[in-house]
Every structure is written in C-alpha cells, then in structure tokens.
Design a protein around this motif. Structure first.
Motif, mmCIF file in Angstrom:
data_model
loop_
_atom_site.group_PDB
_atom_site.id
_atom_site.type_symbol
_atom_site.label_atom_id
_atom_site.label_comp_id
_atom_site.label_asym_id
_atom_site.label_seq_id
_atom_site.Cartn_x
_atom_site.Cartn_y
_atom_site.Cartn_z
ATOM 1 N N ASP A 187 -22.572 4.445 38.591
ATOM 2 C CA ASP A 187 -22.050 2.598 38.955
ATOM 3 C C ASP A 187 -23.386 2.765 37.918
ATOM 4 O O ASP A 187 -22.806 1.893 37.472
ATOM 5 C CB ASP A 187 -22.864 2.387 40.101
ATOM 6 C CG ASP A 187 -22.096 3.076 41.478
ATOM 7 O OD1 ASP A 187 -21.036 2.507 41.385
ATOM 8 O OD2 ASP A 187 -22.400 2.397 42.788
ATOM 9 N N ALA A 188 -24.091 3.507 37.813
ATOM 10 C CA ALA A 188 -25.645 3.317 36.442
ATOM 11 C C ALA A 188 -24.524 4.056 35.324
ATOM 12 O O ALA A 188 -24.998 2.900 34.115
ATOM 13 C CB ALA A 188 -26.522 4.532 36.805
ATOM 14 N N GLY B 235 -21.748 10.540 47.998
ATOM 15 C CA GLY B 235 -22.663 8.742 47.232
ATOM 16 C C GLY B 235 -22.907 9.700 46.139
ATOM 17 O O GLY B 235 -23.293 8.876 45.671
ATOM 18 N N PRO B 236 -24.127 11.067 45.903
ATOM 19 C CA PRO B 236 -25.247 10.426 45.033
ATOM 20 C C PRO B 236 -24.273 10.738 43.282
ATOM 21 O O PRO B 236 -24.427 9.926 42.654
ATOM 22 C CB PRO B 236 -25.902 11.992 44.894
ATOM 23 C CG PRO B 236 -25.860 12.238 46.432
ATOM 24 C CD PRO B 236 -24.378 10.944 47.168
ATOM 25 N N TRP B 237 -23.081 11.544 43.966
ATOM 26 C CA TRP B 237 -22.176 11.026 42.303
ATOM 27 C C TRP B 237 -22.069 9.406 42.018
ATOM 28 O O TRP B 237 -21.724 9.058 41.230
ATOM 29 C CB TRP B 237 -21.033 11.817 42.834
ATOM 30 C CG TRP B 237 -20.282 12.087 41.550
ATOM 31 C CD1 TRP B 237 -20.214 12.122 40.446
ATOM 32 C CD2 TRP B 237 -18.473 10.862 41.299
ATOM 33 N NE1 TRP B 237 -19.322 12.262 39.585
ATOM 34 C CE2 TRP B 237 -18.148 11.255 40.095
ATOM 35 C CE3 TRP B 237 -18.149 10.358 42.103
ATOM 36 C CZ2 TRP B 237 -16.778 10.551 39.337
ATOM 37 C CZ3 TRP B 237 -16.781 10.342 41.842
ATOM 38 C CH2 TRP B 237 -16.294 9.972 40.682
ATOM 39 N N LEU B 238 -21.788 8.972 43.389
ATOM 40 C CA LEU B 238 -20.897 7.469 43.310
ATOM 41 C C LEU B 238 -22.611 6.468 42.595
ATOM 42 O O LEU B 238 -21.688 5.698 41.925
ATOM 43 C CB LEU B 238 -20.605 6.799 44.771
ATOM 44 C CG LEU B 238 -19.238 7.259 45.045
ATOM 45 C CD1 LEU B 238 -19.430 6.608 46.476
ATOM 46 C CD2 LEU B 238 -18.594 6.988 44.134
ATOM 47 N N GLU B 239 -23.647 7.020 43.341
ATOM 48 C CA GLU B 239 -24.630 5.860 42.119
ATOM 49 C C GLU B 239 -24.537 6.275 41.174
ATOM 50 O O GLU B 239 -25.070 5.892 40.100
ATOM 51 C CB GLU B 239 -25.790 6.987 43.452
ATOM 52 C CG GLU B 239 -25.613 5.932 45.158
ATOM 53 C CD GLU B 239 -27.410 6.634 44.889
ATOM 54 O OE1 GLU B 239 -28.113 7.122 44.999
ATOM 55 O OE2 GLU B 239 -27.181 7.098 46.607
ATOM 56 N N LYS B 240 -24.083 8.202 40.641
ATOM 57 C CA LYS B 240 -24.931 8.348 39.507
ATOM 58 C C LYS B 240 -23.452 7.132 38.570
ATOM 59 O O LYS B 240 -24.026 6.847 37.228
ATOM 60 C CB LYS B 240 -24.685 9.663 39.208
ATOM 61 C CG LYS B 240 -25.702 10.050 39.578
ATOM 62 C CD LYS B 240 -25.785 11.948 39.363
ATOM 63 C CE LYS B 240 -26.522 12.629 40.378
ATOM 64 N NZ LYS B 240 -26.569 13.897 40.725
ATOM 65 N N ARG C 23 -13.567 -0.138 47.532
ATOM 66 C CA ARG C 23 -15.575 -0.618 47.840
ATOM 67 C C ARG C 23 -14.874 -2.056 48.299
ATOM 68 O O ARG C 23 -14.253 -2.991 48.192
ATOM 69 C CB ARG C 23 -15.927 -0.557 46.510
ATOM 70 C CG ARG C 23 -17.287 -0.740 46.404
ATOM 71 C CD ARG C 23 -18.041 -0.296 44.629
ATOM 72 N NE ARG C 23 -19.273 0.215 45.603
ATOM 73 C CZ ARG C 23 -19.746 0.857 44.696
ATOM 74 N NH1 ARG C 23 -19.442 0.708 43.475
ATOM 75 N NH2 ARG C 23 -20.750 1.505 44.201
ATOM 76 N N VAL D 268 -18.224 7.412 52.334
ATOM 77 C CA VAL D 268 -19.688 7.623 51.755
ATOM 78 C C VAL D 268 -21.357 7.856 52.660
ATOM 79 O O VAL D 268 -21.695 8.485 52.542
ATOM 80 C CB VAL D 268 -20.717 6.831 50.813
ATOM 81 C CG1 VAL D 268 -22.053 6.475 51.148
ATOM 82 C CG2 VAL D 268 -19.994 5.490 49.573
ATOM 83 N N TYR E 185 -13.685 8.328 39.983
ATOM 84 C CA TYR E 185 -14.691 6.830 40.270
ATOM 85 C C TYR E 185 -13.214 5.367 40.844
ATOM 86 O O TYR E 185 -13.323 4.345 41.292
ATOM 87 C CB TYR E 185 -15.226 6.383 38.989
ATOM 88 C CG TYR E 185 -16.014 5.399 38.963
ATOM 89 C CD1 TYR E 185 -17.540 5.098 40.413
ATOM 90 C CD2 TYR E 185 -16.436 4.051 38.438
ATOM 91 C CE1 TYR E 185 -18.388 4.123 40.517
ATOM 92 C CE2 TYR E 185 -17.341 3.110 38.708
ATOM 93 C CZ TYR E 185 -18.423 3.228 39.380
ATOM 94 O OH TYR E 185 -19.091 2.483 39.836
#
Length: 118
Positions: free
Chosen positions: A109-110, A102-107, A87, A96, A80
């Motif tokens: 980020d959270a 993409g889904p892993w990056l969103e997780k 980024r 992305v 990350y």
C-alpha cells in the motif's frame, strides 16, 4: 476525486459480473483444478486459499520485504493487483486476519501510493 468509470458500467459489473465470475469459478475453474489434482472435491476452499496465500508469503517473500527485494517487482504488483480486486469484501478481511499477508499488504500500500523516484 474524479471517477473515470461510468455508473452504468459499475452497476453492470456488480449485477452481471459477479454472478458470471461465480459461475466461471464453480463450473470451469474448480473442475479443472480437481481434474489436474490441484484440489479435491472434499477440500475447503477457504483453507486452500489461506494455504496458498501463506505459501506466497513463505516462498516468494522469504525474508525479503518484497519478492523484488527492497522494492516491489512485477510479481509483487501482480499479486497485489489480484488481491485488490477483493479488497473491501469479507474474503479480503478474512484473508488478512487468518494469514501472514498483512505486513506485506501494508508495505505494498505504501509503495504503490508513493510516486516512483527518477
């Protein structure tokens, strides 16, 4: 927001850092990877990058949310962190859009935005 990096440092990194990193990539890293058999002269760098990102998703994550399972571990944080360095650039948006990261990056980020529970 409080900015801890002085403007002079930011300008230096943009003006000097980016060209230096390009030279390191083309003059040192690329020949080393070719010599080691990791790349061929004819390889498309973009495709190789996408293959490696998808390899991380397929092999490191498998069916888990994170490499660490339910929570990010050091592998997640390392990958990350490296990806955060690009980024906001075209290569990040391209990655992305054209890989399964993409889904892993969103997780991530959270997960990174939330303070750790004690």
């Amino acid at each position: 927001s409080f900015d801890t990096i002085p403007l002079a440092n930011k300008l230096f990194l943009k003006v000097v850092g980016a060209p230096v990193m390009y030279m390191v990539a083309t003059k040192k890293t690329y020949p080393t990877l070719v010599k080691a058999g990791e790349l061929k002269d004819s390889d498309d760098w973009r495709s190789v990058f996408h293959q490696q990102v998808n390899h991380f998703v397929d092999e490191a994550l498998k069916t888990q949310q994170f490499h660490g399972g339910r929570h990010p571990d050091l592998v997640d944080l390392d990958v990350y962190g490296v990806l955060q360095s690009i980024r906001g650039h075209d290569v990040y948006r391209d990655m992305v859009a054209n890989t399964r990261i993409g889904p892993w990056l969103e997780k991530m980020d959270a997960a990174v935005a939330q303070p750790a529970s004690a």
